[in-house]
Scaffold this motif. Sequence first.
Motif, mmCIF file in Angstrom:
data_model
loop_
_atom_site.group_PDB
_atom_site.id
_atom_site.type_symbol
_atom_site.label_atom_id
_atom_site.label_comp_id
_atom_site.label_asym_id
_atom_site.label_seq_id
_atom_site.Cartn_x
_atom_site.Cartn_y
_atom_site.Cartn_z
ATOM 1 N N THR A 18 0.792 -1.242 0.000
ATOM 2 C CA THR A 18 0.000 0.000 0.000
ATOM 3 C C THR A 18 0.822 1.290 0.000
ATOM 4 N N VAL A 19 2.124 1.221 0.206
ATOM 5 C CA VAL A 19 2.909 2.465 0.307
ATOM 6 C C VAL A 19 3.977 2.554 -0.786
ATOM 7 N N LEU A 20 3.888 3.644 -1.542
ATOM 8 C CA LEU A 20 4.852 3.927 -2.602
ATOM 9 C C LEU A 20 5.724 5.102 -2.164
ATOM 10 N N LYS A 21 7.027 4.927 -2.287
ATOM 11 C CA LYS A 21 7.940 6.011 -1.904
ATOM 12 C C LYS A 21 8.411 6.723 -3.165
ATOM 13 N N LEU A 26 8.962 13.967 -5.484
ATOM 14 C CA LEU A 26 7.685 14.548 -5.023
ATOM 15 C C LEU A 26 7.613 14.791 -3.523
ATOM 16 N N ASN A 27 8.091 13.857 -2.718
ATOM 17 C CA ASN A 27 7.844 13.950 -1.279
ATOM 18 C C ASN A 27 9.022 14.411 -0.425
ATOM 19 N N HIS A 28 10.187 14.597 -1.041
ATOM 20 C CA HIS A 28 11.321 15.098 -0.251
ATOM 21 C C HIS A 28 12.167 15.982 -1.169
ATOM 22 N N SER A 98 -3.934 10.665 9.038
ATOM 23 C CA SER A 98 -2.852 10.518 8.067
ATOM 24 C C SER A 98 -2.562 9.049 7.764
ATOM 25 N N PHE A 99 -2.651 8.710 6.480
ATOM 26 C CA PHE A 99 -2.425 7.337 6.047
ATOM 27 C C PHE A 99 -0.979 6.906 6.303
ATOM 28 N N THR A 100 -0.033 7.814 6.066
ATOM 29 C CA THR A 100 1.381 7.438 6.204
ATOM 30 C C THR A 100 1.885 7.579 7.634
ATOM 31 N N LYS A 101 1.343 8.570 8.373
ATOM 32 C CA LYS A 101 1.889 8.818 9.716
ATOM 33 C C LYS A 101 1.054 8.195 10.828
ATOM 34 N N ILE A 123 -5.945 20.222 -4.737
ATOM 35 C CA ILE A 123 -4.819 19.453 -5.304
ATOM 36 C C ILE A 123 -4.100 18.723 -4.175
ATOM 37 N N ASP A 124 -3.707 17.475 -4.405
ATOM 38 C CA ASP A 124 -2.838 16.799 -3.429
ATOM 39 C C ASP A 124 -1.903 15.832 -4.143
ATOM 40 N N ASP A 125 -0.876 15.401 -3.414
ATOM 41 C CA ASP A 125 0.133 14.534 -4.031
ATOM 42 C C ASP A 125 -0.390 13.109 -4.229
ATOM 43 N N PHE A 126 -0.969 12.518 -3.179
ATOM 44 C CA PHE A 126 -1.432 11.127 -3.227
ATOM 45 C C PHE A 126 -2.891 11.045 -2.839
ATOM 46 N N LEU A 127 -3.577 10.041 -3.374
ATOM 47 C CA LEU A 127 -4.915 9.708 -2.888
ATOM 48 C C LEU A 127 -4.891 8.250 -2.468
ATOM 49 N N ALA A 128 -5.148 8.015 -1.179
ATOM 50 C CA ALA A 128 -5.197 6.642 -0.666
ATOM 51 C C ALA A 128 -6.633 6.378 -0.203
ATOM 52 N N ASN A 129 -6.925 6.621 1.087
ATOM 53 C CA ASN A 129 -8.300 6.419 1.561
ATOM 54 C C ASN A 129 -9.159 7.678 1.469
ATOM 55 N N GLY A 130 -8.546 8.771 1.034
ATOM 56 C CA GLY A 130 -9.308 9.985 0.763
ATOM 57 C C GLY A 130 -9.453 10.941 1.922
ATOM 58 N N GLN A 131 -8.828 10.630 3.054
ATOM 59 C CA GLN A 131 -8.993 11.486 4.228
ATOM 60 C C GLN A 131 -8.556 12.942 3.971
ATOM 61 N N ALA A 132 -7.395 13.101 3.371
ATOM 62 C CA ALA A 132 -6.859 14.453 3.147
ATOM 63 C C ALA A 132 -7.770 15.231 2.201
ATOM 64 N N ALA A 133 -8.112 14.613 1.062
ATOM 65 C CA ALA A 133 -8.943 15.311 0.072
ATOM 66 C C ALA A 133 -10.340 15.598 0.631
ATOM 67 N N GLU A 155 -2.912 8.506 -7.708
ATOM 68 C CA GLU A 155 -4.036 7.834 -7.021
ATOM 69 C C GLU A 155 -3.733 6.347 -6.927
ATOM 70 N N LYS A 156 -3.898 5.794 -5.740
ATOM 71 C CA LYS A 156 -3.811 4.341 -5.613
ATOM 72 C C LYS A 156 -5.245 3.826 -5.753
ATOM 73 N N GLY A 157 -5.527 3.343 -6.955
ATOM 74 C CA GLY A 157 -6.896 2.998 -7.329
ATOM 75 C C GLY A 157 -7.469 1.824 -6.557
HETATM 76 P P1 5GP Z 1 -5.437 9.644 2.205
HETATM 77 O O1 5GP Z 1 -5.744 10.835 3.040
HETATM 78 O O2 5GP Z 1 -6.071 9.701 0.828
HETATM 79 O O3 5GP Z 1 -5.673 8.341 2.895
HETATM 80 O O4 5GP Z 1 -3.864 9.674 1.960
HETATM 81 C C1 5GP Z 1 -3.322 10.753 1.235
HETATM 82 C C2 5GP Z 1 -2.199 11.403 1.988
HETATM 83 O O5 5GP Z 1 -1.348 10.441 2.599
HETATM 84 C C3 5GP Z 1 -1.362 12.190 1.000
HETATM 85 O O6 5GP Z 1 -1.442 13.557 1.335
HETATM 86 C C4 5GP Z 1 0.042 11.658 1.162
HETATM 87 O O7 5GP Z 1 0.830 12.608 1.830
HETATM 88 C C5 5GP Z 1 -0.064 10.426 2.025
HETATM 89 N N1 5GP Z 1 0.062 9.158 1.273
HETATM 90 C C6 5GP Z 1 -0.911 8.244 1.073
HETATM 91 N N2 5GP Z 1 -0.443 7.163 0.448
HETATM 92 C C7 5GP Z 1 0.860 7.406 0.204
HETATM 93 C C8 5GP Z 1 1.904 6.629 -0.429
HETATM 94 O O8 5GP Z 1 1.722 5.494 -0.909
HETATM 95 N N3 5GP Z 1 3.125 7.220 -0.480
HETATM 96 C C9 5GP Z 1 3.370 8.456 0.029
HETATM 97 N N4 5GP Z 1 4.610 8.945 -0.100
HETATM 98 N N5 5GP Z 1 2.421 9.202 0.641
HETATM 99 C C10 5GP Z 1 1.178 8.683 0.718
#
Ligand code: 5GP
Length: 190
Positions: A18-21, A26-28, A98-101, A123-133, A155-157
């Motif tokens: 589930t996690v792509l670096k 993009l992220n650092h 936060s999905f990552t933290k 606009i956001d960098d990643f979409l995982a479970n959608g919490q941020a958006a 987007e992680k579809g």
């Molecule tokens: P969500 O809120 O959609 O679950 O996750 C989106 C947020 O979590 C993004 O703002 C991004 O910072 C972080 N994130 C989610 N999945 C990944 C991932 O696979 N890799 C990285 N680097 N960040 C992610």
Amino acid sequence: MEALKQKIREEGKVLSETVLKVDTFLNHQIDPKLMVEIGKEFARRFKDEGITKVVTIESSGIAPAVMTALKLEVPVVFARKHQSLTLTENLYRAEVYSFTKKVSNDIAISGDFVTAEDRVLVIDDFLANGQAALGLMEIVEQAGASLGGVGIVIEKGFQKGGDAIREQGVRLESLAIIDAMSPGQLTFRE
Ligand code: 5GP
């Protein structure tokens, strides 16, 4: 967006299912030329939406958001995740897990910068479970602004964020959609 997919194939590291670096661009460390292209692509896709403001969340959303806003010729506002001594009044807030933290953040935007007159592109960098958006969309609603759409770099579809946003009838544009991944293997949606 082919250049982005190519970059992910070359430099992305799949840390788990589930996690792509993507820390190299993009992220650092940030690849400014790629960010310019990302901004142009979002601006092209949303150019007829009458966007007056781009809204993102610190910190990794800022680079693609700024490049998009530059092209659309509108300001960018980024939601802050941490309490600020100078940001105390007239705030719109949402709670974002936060999905990552793996922690919940109270995110905030000043009502001075997003108002009922605005049409917002999130606009956001990643979409995982959608919490941020979804948190940013909640803030746009609190402000009485209208939502022109959501633009996501990756987007992680296979996670549920994309469906949660599209189900609300919101226009979601993702520049690269990953349908499956595991260490050493990435499948993009065509
Ligand atoms: P969500 O809120 O959609 O679950 O996750 C989106 C947020 O979590 C993004 O703002 C991004 O910072 C972080 N994130 C989610 N999945 C990944 C991932 O696979 N890799 C990285 N680097 N960040 C992610």
